[in-house]
Structures are given as C-alpha cells and as structure tokens.
Design an enzyme around this catalytic site. Structure first.
Site, PDB file in Angstrom:
ATOM      1  N   HIS A  49      -8.700  10.529 -20.102  1.00  0.00           N
ATOM      2  CA  HIS A  49      -7.739   9.728 -20.856  1.00  0.00           C
ATOM      3  C   HIS A  49      -7.884   8.240 -20.570  1.00  0.00           C
ATOM      4  O   HIS A  49      -7.545   7.403 -21.408  1.00  0.00           O
ATOM      5  CB  HIS A  49      -6.298  10.136 -20.507  1.00  0.00           C
ATOM      6  CG  HIS A  49      -5.939  11.521 -20.936  1.00  0.00           C
ATOM      7  ND1 HIS A  49      -5.167  12.364 -20.165  1.00  0.00           N
ATOM      8  CD2 HIS A  49      -6.246  12.222 -22.043  1.00  0.00           C
ATOM      9  CE1 HIS A  49      -5.008  13.515 -20.793  1.00  0.00           C
ATOM     10  NE2 HIS A  49      -5.664  13.455 -21.927  1.00  0.00           N
ATOM     11  N   HIS A 100      -4.450   2.120 -13.789  1.00  0.00           N
ATOM     12  CA  HIS A 100      -5.297   2.589 -14.886  1.00  0.00           C
ATOM     13  C   HIS A 100      -5.302   1.569 -16.014  1.00  0.00           C
ATOM     14  O   HIS A 100      -4.540   0.589 -15.987  1.00  0.00           O
ATOM     15  CB  HIS A 100      -4.842   3.973 -15.374  1.00  0.00           C
ATOM     16  CG  HIS A 100      -3.471   3.974 -15.972  1.00  0.00           C
ATOM     17  ND1 HIS A 100      -2.337   4.245 -15.236  1.00  0.00           N
ATOM     18  CD2 HIS A 100      -3.038   3.723 -17.236  1.00  0.00           C
ATOM     19  CE1 HIS A 100      -1.280   4.174 -16.019  1.00  0.00           C
ATOM     20  NE2 HIS A 100      -1.672   3.851 -17.238  1.00  0.00           N
ATOM     21  N   THR A 122       4.003   5.869 -20.772  1.00  0.00           N
ATOM     22  CA  THR A 122       3.382   5.763 -22.098  1.00  0.00           C
ATOM     23  C   THR A 122       2.489   6.951 -22.410  1.00  0.00           C
ATOM     24  O   THR A 122       1.802   6.966 -23.426  1.00  0.00           O
ATOM     25  CB  THR A 122       2.567   4.461 -22.227  1.00  0.00           C
ATOM     26  OG1 THR A 122       1.463   4.498 -21.319  1.00  0.00           O
ATOM     27  CG2 THR A 122       3.437   3.241 -21.945  1.00  0.00           C
ATOM     28  N   THR A 123       2.484   7.935 -21.520  1.00  0.00           N
ATOM     29  CA  THR A 123       1.741   9.176 -21.733  1.00  0.00           C
ATOM     30  C   THR A 123       2.686  10.347 -21.467  1.00  0.00           C
ATOM     31  O   THR A 123       3.712  10.188 -20.790  1.00  0.00           O
ATOM     32  CB  THR A 123       0.530   9.275 -20.782  1.00  0.00           C
ATOM     33  OG1 THR A 123       0.996   9.222 -19.427  1.00  0.00           O
ATOM     34  CG2 THR A 123      -0.452   8.141 -21.033  1.00  0.00           C
TER      35      THR A 123
END
Length: 246
Positions: free
Chosen positions: A85, A110, A196-197
């Site tokens: 991802h 990330h 946000t995931t």
C-alpha cells in the site's frame, strides 16, 4: 488474502501498477477503491459512516495558541518496507512526540503520492505521515508536505535503499535520522480526524507542518516508480471541524 512476495526490478522505473499486489482486501482502485472500503469488511464501516474523516482540505485556519511542536528523534533501528500500500519506515525504539501533556511514541512513517491532505486546495506531489501512539492507544499523526525543488538528501538515501520484495524490510543505517525528512520551521495546522486507511478510525490528532520540504523532479519520478501506485484517499468534508494554526 495472503500477500505474496514480489521481486521488484532493481531500477524500479516504469514499474506497472499491476505489479504491486494488495496487502489485504482494500486498495486504491477498482472494487477495492476508497469509495468501496466500507463494503469490503464490517470493520471498515467508519470509512463511510464516520463524520470526522481524513484527509481534508485545510483552509480558513483559525489562529490559536498552539504550543511549539515537541519532537525528539533518537531511534537507531529503522527499516524500509513496501507493504503493498505504501513505502513505510518502521521504527523500533525511541522517537517521541510530546502533545497535550502526554508522550506519544513513533510507530512508523509512511508516504502518500500525491498528497492526501490539501492546503487551500493545493495538492502536493508527496506527503509523509509520522504515526504516533500513546499509552492509551490513542493516535497522533504529523504530516509533512513535499514540493518540487532541490534534491533531497534524505529521499536520495531512501531511494538507494529501496526494498526489492513486498513485505521484506531493508534495514537503514544508524546514521539515518527521520528528523532529516522534516522542515526547519515546525509551525503547524491542527485538527481532529481519522486514519486515512481502513478501518478509518476517528479520534486521531492531526498535525500538518506548514512549511514543505523540497525534493527534485527526478526524485519525485523515482519515488513514484518505486511506490507503483497512486495511494491517496480523497478529501472529506469538515462537518464543522475547526482547523487551528499558530
């Protein structure tokens, strides 16, 4: 779904999106795209039903008495991994954020390409998220925007140490500090939001640094090729939330 290890090309240039397998049932395109996350798993219900979701378009920020951002970087055991991802830097120990009279410990950093959050409607080519957790399992995220400009030595180091396989981490040397990814000016925006995931958990304290960090056009292209996907969730309405700045 079990993730398969994928051997990545050494140069990582022109790598097709299809070459990156999903690390789980969700993704950024097709049936697993953000608009479908809530349909993929009951645990992802907040992705649709949540009220205070991230990312957002940061605008009309209210001036407030925000304290200076208190960050310390001491970890010596970092590793870079592509998890299907995102490109993620895993941190083993040490790095801290002092916020609301509490200590938050850095879990990982990330990247999203292009940026997830917008500032006054502007999208950035790259956004880094430093994810912190406190003893009550509460989360805070420090976001850093990147703009096209001069070459970035920290990004250059990461590009030289790219993993060749999905979910196979590459150790980073003790000489590399995550602080090198931050701007000198630590003034910031603050708002409440979510992951946000998936599972899009709310109650996350968001701190977005106002000053962007530069990286070169060649580095933008190389980072994009290494990532292999566009991994930005669309922005969500504020629903009455206030964005505060210094």
């Amino acid at each position: 779904m079990k993730t398969q290890h994928l051997l990545l090309p050494f140069a990582l240039l022109g790598m097709p999106t299809a070459a990156i397998p999903a690390a789980s049932c969700w993704g950024y395109s097709g049936e697993s795209a953000p608009e479908n996350w809530s349909k993929l798993d009951p645990a992802f219900a907040a992705c649709e039903k949540g009220v205070y979701q991230s990312p957002i378009n940061i605008r009309n920020a209210i001036k407030g008495k925000l304290p200076p951002l208190s960050l310390s970087f001491t970890a010596k055991k970092n590793a870079l991994v592509h998890n299907g991802h995102t490109l993620q830097i895993n941190v083993a120990d040490g790095d801290k954020l002092r916020l609301d009279n509490q200590d938050f410990t850095l879990q990982q950093c990330h990247f999203h390409m292009p940026s997830e959050n917008l500032i006054d409607g502007k999208s950035y080519p790259l956004e880094a998220h430093f994810v912190y957790r406190n003893d009550q399992n509460q989360l805070a995220v420090v976001g850093v925007m990147f703009v096209k400009g001069e070459a970035n030595t920290a990004i250059a180091y990461l590009l030289r140490n790219l993993p060749r396989q999905i979910n196979v981490a590459v150790p980073l040397t003790a000489a590399f500090s995550l602080a090198s990814l931050l701007p000198k000016n630590k003034s910031y925006y603050r708002f409440s939001g979510s992951l946000t995931t998936p599972p899009c958990t709310e109650g996350v304290r968001w701190l977005i640094l106002r000053q962007p960090v530069e990286l070169s056009a060649a580095q933008i292209n190389a980072f994009s090729a290494a990532l292999g996907i566009r991994n930005n969730r669309p922005v969500h309405p504020l629903h009455g939330r206030m964005v505060v700045t210094e």
